[in-house]
Design a protein around this motif. Structure first.
Motif, PDB file in Angstrom:
ATOM      1  N   LEU A   1       8.776  16.441  -3.127  1.00 40.72           N
ATOM      2  CA  LEU A   1      10.081  15.853  -2.803  1.00 40.72           C
ATOM      3  C   LEU A   1       9.979  14.606  -1.932  1.00 40.72           C
ATOM      4  O   LEU A   1      10.966  13.872  -1.800  1.00 40.72           O
ATOM      5  CB  LEU A   1      10.948  16.891  -2.090  1.00 40.72           C
ATOM      6  CG  LEU A   1      11.447  18.058  -2.938  1.00 40.72           C
ATOM      7  CD1 LEU A   1      12.177  19.068  -2.069  1.00 40.72           C
ATOM      8  CD2 LEU A   1      12.355  17.570  -4.051  1.00 40.72           C
ATOM      9  N   LEU A   2       8.817  14.351  -1.348  1.00 41.44           N
ATOM     10  CA  LEU A   2       8.683  13.240  -0.412  1.00 41.44           C
ATOM     11  C   LEU A   2       9.092  11.890  -0.997  1.00 41.44           C
ATOM     12  O   LEU A   2       9.836  11.140  -0.344  1.00 41.44           O
ATOM     13  CB  LEU A   2       7.245  13.186   0.121  1.00 41.44           C
ATOM     14  CG  LEU A   2       6.992  12.197   1.258  1.00 41.44           C
ATOM     15  CD1 LEU A   2       7.843  12.542   2.466  1.00 41.44           C
ATOM     16  CD2 LEU A   2       5.507  12.207   1.647  1.00 41.44           C
ATOM     17  N   PRO A   3       8.651  11.509  -2.206  1.00 40.01           N
ATOM     18  CA  PRO A   3       9.086  10.206  -2.732  1.00 40.01           C
ATOM     19  C   PRO A   3      10.596  10.094  -2.873  1.00 40.01           C
ATOM     20  O   PRO A   3      11.169   9.024  -2.619  1.00 40.01           O
ATOM     21  CB  PRO A   3       8.392  10.139  -4.102  1.00 40.01           C
ATOM     22  CG  PRO A   3       7.233  11.068  -3.994  1.00 40.01           C
ATOM     23  CD  PRO A   3       7.688  12.164  -3.102  1.00 40.01           C
TER      24      PRO A   3
ATOM     25  N   LEU B   1       3.347   5.812  -2.777  1.00 38.67           N
ATOM     26  CA  LEU B   1       4.560   6.577  -3.034  1.00 38.67           C
ATOM     27  C   LEU B   1       4.813   6.759  -4.524  1.00 38.67           C
ATOM     28  O   LEU B   1       5.317   7.801  -4.960  1.00 38.67           O
ATOM     29  CB  LEU B   1       5.758   5.863  -2.386  1.00 38.67           C
ATOM     30  CG  LEU B   1       7.080   6.633  -2.333  1.00 38.67           C
ATOM     31  CD1 LEU B   1       6.977   7.768  -1.315  1.00 38.67           C
ATOM     32  CD2 LEU B   1       8.225   5.697  -1.968  1.00 38.67           C
ATOM     33  N   LEU B   2       4.466   5.761  -5.320  1.00 35.82           N
ATOM     34  CA  LEU B   2       4.762   5.796  -6.748  1.00 35.82           C
ATOM     35  C   LEU B   2       3.696   6.511  -7.568  1.00 35.82           C
ATOM     36  O   LEU B   2       3.983   6.966  -8.683  1.00 35.82           O
ATOM     37  CB  LEU B   2       4.950   4.377  -7.280  1.00 35.82           C
ATOM     38  CG  LEU B   2       6.148   3.605  -6.714  1.00 35.82           C
ATOM     39  CD1 LEU B   2       6.203   2.205  -7.295  1.00 35.82           C
ATOM     40  CD2 LEU B   2       7.453   4.343  -6.997  1.00 35.82           C
ATOM     41  N   ILE B   3       2.478   6.597  -7.056  1.00 39.53           N
ATOM     42  CA  ILE B   3       1.397   7.249  -7.816  1.00 39.53           C
ATOM     43  C   ILE B   3       1.762   8.683  -8.215  1.00 39.53           C
ATOM     44  O   ILE B   3       1.501   9.090  -9.359  1.00 39.53           O
ATOM     45  CB  ILE B   3       0.078   7.204  -7.025  1.00 39.53           C
ATOM     46  CG1 ILE B   3      -0.531   5.793  -7.102  1.00 39.53           C
ATOM     47  CG2 ILE B   3      -0.919   8.225  -7.546  1.00 39.53           C
ATOM     48  CD1 ILE B   3      -1.807   5.628  -6.299  1.00 39.53           C
ATOM     49  N   PRO B   4       2.368   9.505  -7.318  1.00 31.66           N
ATOM     50  CA  PRO B   4       2.717  10.872  -7.749  1.00 31.66           C
ATOM     51  C   PRO B   4       3.639  10.923  -8.962  1.00 31.66           C
ATOM     52  O   PRO B   4       3.607  11.905  -9.708  1.00 31.66           O
ATOM     53  CB  PRO B   4       3.410  11.465  -6.505  1.00 31.66           C
ATOM     54  CG  PRO B   4       2.823  10.711  -5.367  1.00 31.66           C
ATOM     55  CD  PRO B   4       2.619   9.325  -5.879  1.00 31.66           C
TER      56      PRO B   4
ATOM     57  N   VAL C   1       0.828  -1.208   0.000  1.00 30.80           N
ATOM     58  CA  VAL C   1       0.000   0.000   0.000  1.00 30.80           C
ATOM     59  C   VAL C   1       0.861   1.256   0.000  1.00 30.80           C
ATOM     60  O   VAL C   1       0.630   2.199  -0.779  1.00 30.80           O
ATOM     61  CB  VAL C   1      -0.945  -0.010   1.216  1.00 30.80           C
ATOM     62  CG1 VAL C   1      -1.666   1.329   1.338  1.00 30.80           C
ATOM     63  CG2 VAL C   1      -1.965  -1.133   1.090  1.00 30.80           C
ATOM     64  N   LEU C   2       1.881   1.284   0.859  1.00 32.22           N
ATOM     65  CA  LEU C   2       2.730   2.465   0.955  1.00 32.22           C
ATOM     66  C   LEU C   2       3.560   2.668  -0.311  1.00 32.22           C
ATOM     67  O   LEU C   2       3.814   3.809  -0.721  1.00 32.22           O
ATOM     68  CB  LEU C   2       3.649   2.357   2.175  1.00 32.22           C
ATOM     69  CG  LEU C   2       2.959   2.386   3.541  1.00 32.22           C
ATOM     70  CD1 LEU C   2       3.984   2.295   4.659  1.00 32.22           C
ATOM     71  CD2 LEU C   2       2.126   3.655   3.700  1.00 32.22           C
ATOM     72  N   THR C   3       3.993   1.582  -0.931  1.00 34.69           N
ATOM     73  CA  THR C   3       4.767   1.703  -2.173  1.00 34.69           C
ATOM     74  C   THR C   3       3.913   2.259  -3.301  1.00 34.69           C
ATOM     75  O   THR C   3       4.346   3.131  -4.063  1.00 34.69           O
ATOM     76  CB  THR C   3       5.346   0.341  -2.572  1.00 34.69           C
ATOM     77  OG1 THR C   3       6.170  -0.165  -1.513  1.00 34.69           O
ATOM     78  CG2 THR C   3       6.190   0.463  -3.832  1.00 34.69           C
TER      79      THR C   3
ATOM     80  N   LEU D   1       4.348  17.158 -12.601  1.00 31.21           N
ATOM     81  CA  LEU D   1       4.611  18.101 -11.513  1.00 31.21           C
ATOM     82  C   LEU D   1       3.705  19.317 -11.618  1.00 31.21           C
ATOM     83  O   LEU D   1       3.263  19.864 -10.605  1.00 31.21           O
ATOM     84  CB  LEU D   1       6.082  18.511 -11.550  1.00 31.21           C
ATOM     85  CG  LEU D   1       6.634  19.336 -10.388  1.00 31.21           C
ATOM     86  CD1 LEU D   1       8.092  18.992 -10.159  1.00 31.21           C
ATOM     87  CD2 LEU D   1       6.510  20.829 -10.652  1.00 31.21           C
ATOM     88  N   LEU D   2       3.408  19.750 -12.838  1.00 25.44           N
ATOM     89  CA  LEU D   2       2.547  20.913 -13.031  1.00 25.44           C
ATOM     90  C   LEU D   2       1.142  20.645 -12.502  1.00 25.44           C
ATOM     91  O   LEU D   2       0.542  21.496 -11.819  1.00 25.44           O
ATOM     92  CB  LEU D   2       2.501  21.277 -14.517  1.00 25.44           C
ATOM     93  CG  LEU D   2       1.739  22.544 -14.887  1.00 25.44           C
ATOM     94  CD1 LEU D   2       2.373  23.756 -14.226  1.00 25.44           C
ATOM     95  CD2 LEU D   2       1.693  22.711 -16.397  1.00 25.44           C
ATOM     96  N   LEU D   3       0.607  19.459 -12.790  1.00 24.50           N
ATOM     97  CA  LEU D   3      -0.730  19.132 -12.311  1.00 24.50           C
ATOM     98  C   LEU D   3      -0.773  19.024 -10.796  1.00 24.50           C
ATOM     99  O   LEU D   3      -1.749  19.443 -10.154  1.00 24.50           O
ATOM    100  CB  LEU D   3      -1.205  17.826 -12.950  1.00 24.50           C
ATOM    101  CG  LEU D   3      -1.565  17.885 -14.438  1.00 24.50           C
ATOM    102  CD1 LEU D   3      -1.939  16.506 -14.938  1.00 24.50           C
ATOM    103  CD2 LEU D   3      -2.701  18.870 -14.678  1.00 24.50           C
ATOM    104  N   ARG D   4       0.270  18.467 -10.210  1.00 22.66           N
ATOM    105  CA  ARG D   4       0.308  18.363  -8.751  1.00 22.66           C
ATOM    106  C   ARG D   4       0.352  19.744  -8.093  1.00 22.66           C
ATOM    107  O   ARG D   4      -0.274  19.982  -7.062  1.00 22.66           O
ATOM    108  CB  ARG D   4       1.517  17.538  -8.314  1.00 22.66           C
ATOM    109  CG  ARG D   4       1.314  16.038  -8.447  1.00 22.66           C
ATOM    110  CD  ARG D   4       2.517  15.279  -7.952  1.00 22.66           C
ATOM    111  NE  ARG D   4       3.571  15.227  -8.953  1.00 22.66           N
ATOM    112  CZ  ARG D   4       4.813  14.832  -8.712  1.00 22.66           C
ATOM    113  NH1 ARG D   4       5.159  14.474  -7.485  1.00 22.66           N
ATOM    114  NH2 ARG D   4       5.704  14.795  -9.668  1.00 22.66           N
TER     115      ARG D   4
END
Length: 294
Positions: free
Chosen positions: A167-169, A111-114, A106-108, A119-122
């Motif tokens: 930057l979290l991932p 983490l990978l979905i972003p 679940v955590l992986t 980056l512009l959409l986020r």
């Protein structure tokens, strides 16, 4: 005559005996690619920043309060973002490294979905969340924690939130790699010896995870120094970072020399920061080695 012929044959024999290692031909395409698309543009950038060998642009940067303020703001925000990012990434990586398979999966995925979203959409999504009528303010008002909307967008806080999210991932992965190798039986041994979990964590687990903390901090800090899109969308002109000023010099002011000089200054400062982090990491490794020998 025989001596002269022998002397002439020495360079030929030396050239015949000198052969490039076969591994060189494997990395030659990468070296050529870096030379053409990385080293040459950097040298061209330095040349543009030094018209006719003059250092006037660098003198202007280090004598103008506006440029010094922007450089200081860039480092201040980057340091805050680095600290917050590593602090958030540490428990996340701990749960990934020592949780069950379901937790890891679940955590992986989370983490990978972003990485699958630009980056512009986020950054635009944070505009929706942080504005006065956004989800965060509406939730705080609905729960009674606040009476009127808090200004979150166009503030340093909004920039920090957006940068930490992006930057979290990158911060989690180095921490997870190091934490996965730490044997939790060491913590069990410390509890058998009478140490509390907190004391065992502070004396055993955290020192063993410091290489991951340093790698995570280096990666987050160097990436944060060059952020452009997120500060431009979530921040105000007062919170401008150096990457925004570089873009402004190239696209708005059309002052390519000054923009190139600012870019060179950013690269040099990033290299200095990277070197300081590396020196700190080396010092920690030497200290741990001395403790191990003792």
């Amino acid at each position: 005559m025989s001596v002269s012929t022998h002397d002439r044959s020495l360079p030929a024999k030396a050239m015949a005996s000198f052969r490039l290692p076969s591994a060189f031909w494997l990395i030659a395409p990468s070296i050529l690619f870096l030379a053409l698309f990385f080293v040459f543009p950097l040298l061209k950038l330095v040349a543009i920043s030094l018209p006719d060998g003059s250092t006037e642009y660098y003198h202007q940067i280090f004598t103008t309060p506006v440029f010094l303020r922007v450089i200081g703001e860039t480092f201040r925000v980057s340091l805050i973002v680095t600290v917050v990012t590593v602090a958030v990434a540490y428990p996340y990586a701990y749960a990934m490294a020592h949780g069950g398979r379901a937790v890891l999966l679940v955590l992986t995925v989370a983490l990978l979905i972003p990485f699958w979203v630009s980056l512009l959409l986020r950054s635009f999504s944070w505009i929706v969340l942080l504005q006065n009528t956004g989800l965060i303010n509406n939730f705080l008002i609905a729960t009674g924690l606040i009476e009127r909307p808090i200004r979150l967008i166009r503030t340093p806080l909004g920039v920090i939130i957006g940068m930490v999210h992006i930057l979290l991932p990158y911060a989690v992965l180095p921490l997870y790699t190091v934490m996965k190798k730490i044997d939790l039986r060491l913590m069990e041994a410390s509890s058998i010896c009478g140490a509390s979990w907190l004391k065992g964590f502070a004396r055993i687990y955290f020192p063993l995870s410091l290489p991951g903390v340093m790698a995570s901090a280096i990666l987050a800090f160097t990436l944060a120094l060059g952020f452009y899109i997120t500060p431009a969308l979530l921040g105000s002109p007062r919170d401008m970072m150096i990457a925004q000023m570089i873009a402004g010099q190239f696209t708005e002011q059309l002052n390519f020399g000054l923009g190139a000089a600012l870019a060179v200054v950013l690269m040099v400062l990033t290299a200095v920061a990277f070197g300081l982090f590396g020196a700190a990491r080396t010092a920690l490794q030497k200290r741990d080695r001395r403790k191990g020998e003792a």
